[in-house]
Design an enzyme around this catalytic site. Structure first.
Site, short mmCIF file in Angstrom:
data_model
loop_
_atom_site.label_atom_id
_atom_site.label_comp_id
_atom_site.label_asym_id
_atom_site.label_seq_id
_atom_site.Cartn_x
_atom_site.Cartn_y
_atom_site.Cartn_z
N SER A 131 -15.59 34.58 -36.05
CA SER A 131 -16.80 35.56 -37.28
C SER A 131 -15.20 36.16 -37.58
CB SER A 131 -17.76 36.64 -37.03
OG SER A 131 -18.06 37.08 -38.15
N TYR A 144 -20.68 44.16 -31.50
CA TYR A 144 -20.53 43.07 -31.74
C TYR A 144 -19.08 42.84 -32.22
CZ TYR A 144 -20.44 39.32 -34.80
OH TYR A 144 -20.02 38.12 -35.79
#
Length: 271
Positions: A131, A144
């Site tokens: 990501s 995360y």
């Protein structure tokens, strides 16, 4: 015919990637916990596997099935993952551990399982879906972002480690994408820290996440994954999707404090 395993294939990026790889001529095994969600892929000729990346037995069984049926694995797309958000002091340690189980250790275990077969073939490609969150950071996203930073570092080490065996390791860095990810992240965020000391930050960040309609379609990332899979000499990283490249550029060129100010300024629009 080359054989691919795609995890997290019941929706979003994983589903689109399995579809596009199938169109590109791969024998595709689409893996996810929710097999019923993959009926559309099965109807197109994609082979579906029930697999939970937190369950070692299911991963071992899945790889064994692929080898038994197809005799090889040429491409592993580690896509399974989710975003757990909330103030760090509010998130139970058990949830932090589960975030790592899904986003890092499941990915790592599948690499361990497929690499011996790729080594024997003297070829293979591992595509890890990270990501832009593996290079940037946000308030309320400590767990995360920790997992995605870990995926980035693990992938870099693996790239050097596996190069002598003809195995490439590639990182995909999506920006904002129209998937279930944003809804799950907001749900976790509100449930964990929707009230109390962090309520204002929760409002701001959930407002930012709600702009998912501005994100790119999952096919944008699927097309990049197919490109990375087929390239003779793939790049080490591919950034794609809404906002990915300008945000990563800003992170590279701005000092930490300047990036902090830019991000917090963007959040204030949702106050």
């Amino acid at each position: 015919m080359k054989v691919a395993l795609v995890t997290g294939a019941s929706s979003g990026i994983g589903e689109s990637t399995a579809d596009e790889l199938h169109k590109a001529g791969y024998t595709v095994y689409a893996a996810a916990r929710r097999v019923q969600r993959m009926e559309g892929l099965a109807a197109k000729g994609v082979r579906v596997l029930e697999m939970d990346v937190t369950d070692d037995d299911s991963m071992v069984a899945g790889v064994k099935q692929i080898i038994a049926e197809s005799g090889r694995i040429d491409l592993l797309v580690n896509n399974a993952g989710y975003g757990s958000y909330g103030a760090f002091e509010d998130v139970p340690l058990s949830e932090g551990k589960y975030q790592f189980e899904v986003n890092v250790f499941g990915l790592a275990r599948l690499v361990q399982l497929v690499v011996p077969h790729m080594r024997n073939q003297k070829s293979g490609r591992i595509v890890n879906v990270s990501s832009i969150g593996g290079k940037i950071y946000e308030p309320l996203g400590g767990w995360y972002h920790s997992t995605k930073f870990a995926v980035e570092g693990l992938s870099d080490s693996l790239r050097l480690e596996l190069k002598p065996f003809g195995i490439d390791v590639v990182v995909i860095q999506p920006g904002a994408i129209k998937t279930e990810w944003g809804g799950i992240a907001v749900e976790n965020l509100l449930k964990t820290s929707g009230g109390g000391a962090y309520a204002n930050q929760v409002k701001q960040l959930s407002g930012m996440f709600s702009q998912v309609d501005r994100g790119s379609e999952p096919k944008v990332i699927a097309d990049v994954i197919v490109k990375a899979a087929q390239a003779r000499r793939p790049r080490t990283r591919y950034a794609a999707g809404f906002g990915a490249r300008p945000i990563l550029f800003a992170r590279r060129v701005l000092p930490d404090r300047a990036f902090d100010a830019m991000f917090l300024g963007a959040l204030r629009r949702f106050a």
